[in-house]
Design an enzyme around this catalytic site. Sequence first.
Site, PDB file in Angstrom:
ATOM      1  N   HIS A 104      -5.009  -7.380  -0.310  1.00  0.00           N
ATOM      2  CA  HIS A 104      -4.597  -6.411  -0.155  1.00  0.00           C
ATOM      3  C   HIS A 104      -3.842  -6.320   0.869  1.00  0.00           C
ATOM      4  O   HIS A 104      -2.377  -5.561   0.759  1.00  0.00           O
ATOM      5  CB  HIS A 104      -5.205  -5.120   0.269  1.00  0.00           C
ATOM      6  CG  HIS A 104      -4.283  -4.465   0.074  1.00  0.00           C
ATOM      7  ND1 HIS A 104      -4.162  -3.254  -0.976  1.00  0.00           N
ATOM      8  CD2 HIS A 104      -4.383  -3.260   1.140  1.00  0.00           C
ATOM      9  CE1 HIS A 104      -3.754  -2.142  -0.502  1.00  0.00           C
ATOM     10  NE2 HIS A 104      -4.014  -1.800   0.399  1.00  0.00           N
ATOM     11  N   TYR A 115      -2.183  11.021   2.421  1.00  0.00           N
ATOM     12  CA  TYR A 115      -3.144  11.454   0.650  1.00  0.00           C
ATOM     13  C   TYR A 115      -2.503  12.496  -0.026  1.00  0.00           C
ATOM     14  O   TYR A 115      -2.179  12.714  -0.968  1.00  0.00           O
ATOM     15  CB  TYR A 115      -4.901  10.678   0.903  1.00  0.00           C
ATOM     16  CG  TYR A 115      -4.876   9.184   1.214  1.00  0.00           C
ATOM     17  CD1 TYR A 115      -5.410   8.317  -0.169  1.00  0.00           C
ATOM     18  CD2 TYR A 115      -5.046   9.065   2.068  1.00  0.00           C
ATOM     19  CE1 TYR A 115      -5.496   7.451   0.108  1.00  0.00           C
ATOM     20  CE2 TYR A 115      -4.669   7.287   2.149  1.00  0.00           C
ATOM     21  CZ  TYR A 115      -5.116   6.322   1.110  1.00  0.00           C
ATOM     22  OH  TYR A 115      -5.463   5.067   0.700  1.00  0.00           O
ATOM     23  N   ASP A 166       0.768  -1.209  -0.081  1.00  0.00           N
ATOM     24  CA  ASP A 166       0.390  -0.161   0.044  1.00  0.00           C
ATOM     25  C   ASP A 166       0.748   1.005   0.490  1.00  0.00           C
ATOM     26  O   ASP A 166       1.637   1.458  -0.981  1.00  0.00           O
ATOM     27  CB  ASP A 166      -0.688  -0.160   1.455  1.00  0.00           C
ATOM     28  CG  ASP A 166      -2.329   1.013   1.268  1.00  0.00           C
ATOM     29  OD1 ASP A 166      -2.977   0.444   0.616  1.00  0.00           O
ATOM     30  OD2 ASP A 166      -1.844   2.138   1.762  1.00  0.00           O
TER      31      ASP A 166
END
Length: 363
Positions: free
Chosen positions: A340, A285, A151
């Site tokens: 994931h 982010y 990730d």
Amino acid sequence: MTRWPRQFGVGDWDFGVDNGYLRGLVGYWRDGFDFEAAAQRINSIPNYLTVIDGLPIHHLHSRSAEGDATPILLLHGWPGSIVEFLEVIPKLSEPREAGKESFHVVAPSLQGFGGSPGIDEPGMSPIRIAHRIASLMEELGYERFIVHGGDWGTLVATHIASLYPERVLGLHVTLTHPIPPADVPDPMALVREHELKWLEENEFNAIDGRGYFEIQKTRPETLGFALTDSPVGWCAWVLDKFHQWTDCERDGTKDIRNAVSWDLFLTNLSLYWFTDTISSAMHFYREQYLALRSGQGTAGKVMVPTGAGIFPQEILKSPKAWMERRFPLVHWTEHPAGGHFGAMEQPGFFADDLREFARKIGG
């Protein structure tokens, strides 16, 4: 005190998290989950705070009994944490199987996640975090090491590998960005048949599963008010990702318990909640978005040996031939199961793959 929305739909999750499933999970979180036992599990691996430039970095650090063992750095992403590596770390640092080499293992909380506090102003960009973690490894006495990332950890690990090639023995990743090589007339001609499905799945995730990303890269603080105020809202926000991103479908039904136990999911969820890092973690982010706008978000060229462990339900998977044109790829594994959160879902596959990568590069 939760104000629950009205029941909607037939439980297929098409509009988001299923009301009934969430009620069951929240009920268990409230009345059945043993956070004291979860904390003991985290603390079974030595925890430390190391101050770098006045700001602490939390990390798990398990030393091998072999003094000259190779150090391995494990980097998580969002909405994961060091909890992803709780089962993997002993497999790497204290292997019970005879003949398996052991490693010194370091798993930091990314800045703003869990035990590593964020800062009160903009500027904690992924590349800055990469420099800080490289400094952490130096403080711990590890001049050379293998780095793994999944990730967002993939980006930070790639930054470290490109910025400190003299210190990184090898780069290992589980999330691979599907970037077509620009110097090939027809990149699709390089794609193997089963990888065509990967590209279709990548596109579907980009269309149907990226809403959270757009919100967190543009207005993380706005969302942070809601999620920091409501444990049920926070649980729903993360549950949605685990439901979509893990390899949890069995006989046509998806349940995260097919991939990750409720106890492990809630350990990860609670770590954010009790450290008040829900909002600061989402800043990552926005920081990366701003870094890209300023021309500093893309990692430089990687020159160190690189390996990839591909889990079938990972949300981004690159064809092997495309990766070979971007990295000095020396190791490639396609696992039979997992998603994931590969280290969390399939710790055995994950640990064996890292060990095989280390063997190939002489680590």
